[in-house]
Motif scaffolding. Sequence first.
Motif, PDB file in Angstrom:
ATOM      1  N   VAL A   1       6.747  -1.328 -52.175  1.00 40.95           N
ATOM      2  CA  VAL A   1       7.749  -0.528 -51.468  1.00 40.95           C
ATOM      3  C   VAL A   1       8.857  -0.157 -52.441  1.00 40.95           C
ATOM      4  O   VAL A   1       9.429  -1.026 -53.111  1.00 40.95           O
ATOM      5  CB  VAL A   1       8.339  -1.295 -50.267  1.00 40.95           C
ATOM      6  CG1 VAL A   1       9.429  -0.472 -49.591  1.00 40.95           C
ATOM      7  CG2 VAL A   1       7.251  -1.657 -49.271  1.00 40.95           C
TER       8      VAL A   1
ATOM      9  N   ALA B   1       2.454   0.679 -44.520  1.00 40.58           N
ATOM     10  CA  ALA B   1       2.262   0.580 -45.977  1.00 40.58           C
ATOM     11  C   ALA B   1       0.936  -0.100 -46.297  1.00 40.58           C
ATOM     12  O   ALA B   1       0.236   0.278 -47.242  1.00 40.58           O
ATOM     13  CB  ALA B   1       3.428  -0.177 -46.597  1.00 40.58           C
TER      14      ALA B   1
ATOM     15  N   ALA C   1       5.029   2.802 -49.717  1.00 38.31           N
ATOM     16  CA  ALA C   1       6.065   3.162 -48.745  1.00 38.31           C
ATOM     17  C   ALA C   1       7.384   3.336 -49.487  1.00 38.31           C
ATOM     18  O   ALA C   1       7.565   2.809 -50.594  1.00 38.31           O
ATOM     19  CB  ALA C   1       6.190   2.098 -47.659  1.00 38.31           C
TER      20      ALA C   1
END
Length: 547
Positions: free
Chosen positions: A292, A540, A347
């Motif tokens: 992320v 994600a 993500a």
Amino acid sequence: MARFVFITGGVVSSLGKGLASAALGALLQARGFTVRLRKLDPYLNVDPGTMSPFEHGEVFVTDDGAETDLDLGHYERFTGVAARRTDSVSSGRIYSNVLEKERRGDYLGKTIQVIPHVTNEIKDFIATGEDEVDFMLCEIGGTVGDIEGLPFFEAIRQFAQEKPRGECIFMHLTLLPWIAASGELKTKPTQHSVKELRSIGLQPDILVCRSEKPIPQKEREKLALFCNVRPDSVIAAYDLKSIYEAPLAYHREGLDQAVLDAFQISPAPKPDLRRWEDVADRIFHAEGEVKVAIVGKYTQLEDAYKSIAEALTHGGMANRVKVKAEWIDAEIFEREDPGPYLEGFHAILVPGGFGERGTEGKINAARFARERKIPYLGICLGMQMAVIEAARNLAGMERAGSQEFDHEAGVARFEPVIFHLREWIKDNQKIARSVLDDKGGTMRLGAYDATLKEGSKVAEVYGTTTIQERHRHRYEVDIKYREQLEEHGLCFSGLSPDGRLPEIVEVSDHPWFIGVQFHPELKSKPFEPHPLFRDFVRAAKEVSRLV
């Protein structure tokens, strides 16, 4: 009537008093007791609300709208007990209260002094709500020996003296440095720290010793002898792979038992540690990894986004994956294409912040996520930047921007789709603010209700259409642009109950693109991950499987 545990620190700062306090609270809960944790900070700021994130880390906001120290976030995450305004105080607030009383004439013309007036104010704060719980854990910020901390140390000394014997104990957290050249753990800094504490009238009942190496029995006995504590009250605190190991690690070392022994609670209720065993299992037995990107403004200090980092961890635990978060300075994307930096992430999260610096970079990150169909979570300013991006690139509003940035520049450069909120309703009362007001406490702060659109992505994520979340901001998305933006695919899926304030937006034709005006990370816990973070990490995880 509560029993009080006062937690102090010595030798150096940043040893983990907050985590130790939170872990102890969790262990006492596991034994069936009720707890409340509170923080007393010696700095002269009234609260952390106007302090730079580089100075103090994040500001943790409570349901009742208090801007507090980030340690209250640890307290909530470990115990699940919602913090309140009465759980955090600074020297600035204490002195401000005393001076206000003096101006009103409450002291009847007496000379105002640190003792008794300031110390009495501190004691009144400590005693607030003492009838509500079994244990009150009070952490004193800073390090023993700091001049600004002396009124707090004197106050807790007086407080313990005034309480019946056996209702207060003192826990002191120190450092045992490892000297590699001689291959020794040194106890002398701890001895001096305890000596300093005793010189102001405080005798620790429990020593918690941070150490890189195991503490030999000989050193434990030495510490017990010279610091005047029981040998089984010398508790080792080693470095851990995860902060969520702390309750189990401290239990193995006997911290909770030492506290109960100090209060002469016998027989001690047996602890139920299944919650923390499950948490540890989810951390250490992850079945995959997701990456992320956090595109923010304060990336040089991760504590500025502490709750976000922890909420991502919680989302990973819920999905049995490890979340690898990487911090990227938003200003980079004002000069360079975000593509080479963001390729490979599963993500993108854009957090909150204040001021114009880095905002064009956040807008470019939001555009990248929208166009590449990458899961996107925008929080507070991150939501506003997603709205500006949609206004410019979907609705054709080339001059779309925020009134916040025009206010900084002193000229009108943008068509403000984000405006300064001047009044709103809180608890059936109208609150009014001006851009000229003092900065402290002028934001929309604390818990507010929101209504979610039936059939929307967020309604699916939450499993309900009525939610309550915590806010901390001065600027809002202007509702008058709703129809225009929704025509181009940006759905206003969450609104304030009166329909005036947009709370959540989402992109209709995107797998997972959500922006929220509030701060969901503040309510996430390892044993109760926030729904948005849980589902964000799930999205994600789906992307990682396709790569």
